[in-house]
Design a protein around this motif. Structure first.
Motif, PDB file in Angstrom:
ATOM      1  N   UNK A 222       2.979 -15.464  -4.317  1.00 28.21           N
ATOM      2  CA  UNK A 222       2.167 -14.294  -4.656  1.00 28.21           C
ATOM      3  C   UNK A 222       2.185 -13.248  -3.547  1.00 28.21           C
ATOM      4  N   UNK A 223       2.125 -13.691  -2.295  1.00 25.50           N
ATOM      5  CA  UNK A 223       2.179 -12.737  -1.189  1.00 25.50           C
ATOM      6  C   UNK A 223       3.561 -12.104  -1.071  1.00 25.50           C
ATOM      7  N   UNK A 225       5.488 -11.407  -3.618  1.00 20.99           N
ATOM      8  CA  UNK A 225       5.506 -10.370  -4.660  1.00 20.99           C
ATOM      9  C   UNK A 225       4.784  -9.120  -4.165  1.00 20.99           C
ATOM     10  N   UNK A 226       3.622  -9.321  -3.517  1.00 14.74           N
ATOM     11  CA  UNK A 226       2.871  -8.185  -2.981  1.00 14.74           C
ATOM     12  C   UNK A 226       3.681  -7.441  -1.923  1.00 14.74           C
ATOM     13  N   UNK A 227       4.391  -8.180  -1.083  1.00 14.81           N
ATOM     14  CA  UNK A 227       5.243  -7.543  -0.084  1.00 14.81           C
ATOM     15  C   UNK A 227       6.341  -6.720  -0.746  1.00 14.81           C
ATOM     16  N   UNK A 228       6.925  -7.253  -1.811  1.00 14.08           N
ATOM     17  CA  UNK A 228       7.938  -6.512  -2.543  1.00 14.08           C
ATOM     18  C   UNK A 228       7.391  -5.215  -3.120  1.00 14.08           C
ATOM     19  N   UNK A 265      -4.975 -10.335   2.199  1.00 15.23           N
ATOM     20  CA  UNK A 265      -6.049 -11.178   1.664  1.00 15.23           C
ATOM     21  C   UNK A 265      -5.487 -12.395   0.924  1.00 15.23           C
ATOM     22  N   UNK A 266      -4.334 -12.256   0.302  1.00  9.90           N
ATOM     23  CA  UNK A 266      -3.708 -13.406  -0.356  1.00  9.90           C
ATOM     24  C   UNK A 266      -3.308 -14.468   0.670  1.00  9.90           C
ATOM     25  N   UNK A 267      -2.775 -14.045   1.797  1.00  9.28           N
ATOM     26  CA  UNK A 267      -2.383 -15.011   2.829  1.00  9.28           C
ATOM     27  C   UNK A 267      -3.601 -15.589   3.538  1.00  9.28           C
ATOM     28  N   UNK A 268      -4.717 -14.859   3.498  1.00  6.44           N
ATOM     29  CA  UNK A 268      -5.931 -15.337   4.171  1.00  6.44           C
ATOM     30  C   UNK A 268      -6.653 -16.406   3.355  1.00  6.44           C
TER      31      UNK A 268
END
Length: 333
Positions: A222-223, A225-228, A265-268
């Motif tokens: 998910x993170x 994808x967010x980075x992309x 926040x996803x990685x946190x």
């Protein structure tokens, strides 16, 4: 999903809204030195955010208040451990607000020039410090078994956090240049577009490096994808800016900021502040949250107040949506 999970998401949304709005706000402050060539152009830039800068800070107050109410242990550890950077940010926001209001109270050149200098520095410093703060939140800090930060101020100035500060500075400055091109007319509009191209390219390098480091250290699908989304949005903003589609460029630069905050926040999650001393001492959404009854009460309050605030702020942006230029600035200024 339990209520403490819901409030973690809500706090992430509040921080996303704050960085989206205050991002171009800080960027405009930096551009009073970087973009404006004379004091009339500085006034044009200041006027683009004059009706909205204080409303943008409501998101910060809401995020801090929500953290205090929903996660008191997170709030206590964060504000006590990061006391100095938060104090510097608070002083900057106070001085910045005074500078906006006092700059035009007197006509002397040195008076107005000093307040303009204050606007520049009190926009640049928070733009850096927010990246340092969130870099440390995500990376982890020295938290002991009593939920207390036991590190020093120098521990907060680690390479990852400093890179995070560089990312927020460049990203906000790029966002501000795109906003300036969207809200101005005449020569300053063209210069803002050209400068946005340069800043967008400069933003890509530290942003990809910082998010790549985050992904390698703590990321998942998910993170990633967010980075992309961040990378694609930045490239799309550059392309739209190049074509003169300022509205789309601003939307994409804002999307890049929103996706970057989302990734952090996803990685946190499920932590709210990891401990570098012992993983069992991490502050999590469960261990740092308020009681279920408290969360229930504040959920009802937030459900009533939040839509009203968003409608009012949206109305403000709609009322002050028109472009301005040097021709709109009275000679006395």
């Amino acid at each position: 999903m339990q209520l403490h999970d819901v409030w973690f998401v809500l706090i992430a949304v509040l921080w996303t809204g704050y960085f989206f709005l205050e991002g171009f706000d800080f960027g405009i402050g930096v551009h009073t030195k970087l973009l404006a060539r004379d004091r009339r152009e500085k006034r044009v830039l200041i006027n683009t955010i004059g009706p909205v800068w204080d409303g943008n800070e409501v998101w910060l107050i809401s995020a801090a208040g929500a953290t205090f109410a929903a996660f008191p242990d997170w709030y206590a550890t964060l504000l006590s451990g990061f006391y100095l950077p938060f104090l510097l940010i608070l002083v900057c926001l106070i001085v910045r607000g005074v500078a906006f209001e006092y700059r035009a109270k007197r006509t002397e050149e040195h008076w107005q020039r000093n307040w303009e200098t204050a606007i520049f520095w009190t926009s640049l410093l928070p733009a850096v410090l927010w990246g340092v703060v969130f870099g440390n939140i995500v990376h982890g800090v020295k938290i002991d078994a009593h939920k207390e930060y036991v590190g020093s101020v120098l521990d907060l100035l680690n390479p990852y956090a400093i890179l995070g500060g560089l990312v927020t500075l460049t990203l906000f400055t790029f966002h501000g240049a795109v906003f300036a091109s969207l809200k101005t007319t005449g020569e300053i509009r063209g210069r803002a577009r050209r400068l946005a191209t340069v800043l967008g390219l400069l933003t890509l390098v530290p942003t990809v490096g910082f998010l790549g480091w985050t992904q390698a250290d703590k990321g998942d699908v998910s993170s990633l994808i967010a980075m992309g989304v961040v990378v694609v949005a930045l490239l799309a903003a550059l392309g739209a800016n190049r074509l003169g589609r300022e509205g789309w460029a601003f939307s994409f630069s804002g999307l890049a900021i929103a996706a970057a905050v989302t990734m952090l926040f996803l990685t946190l999650f499920p932590n709210v502040m990891p401990s570098t001393l012992n993983e069992s001492w991490n502050l999590t959404v469960g261990s740092a949250s308020s009681s279920p009854y408290t969360l229930k009460i504040i959920t009802w309050c937030a459900g009533f107040a939040t839509p009203l605030v968003m409608l009012y702020q949206g109305w403000t942006y709609w009322v002050f949506r028109k472009r301005i230029g040097t021709q709109h600035i009275a000679e006395a200024h």
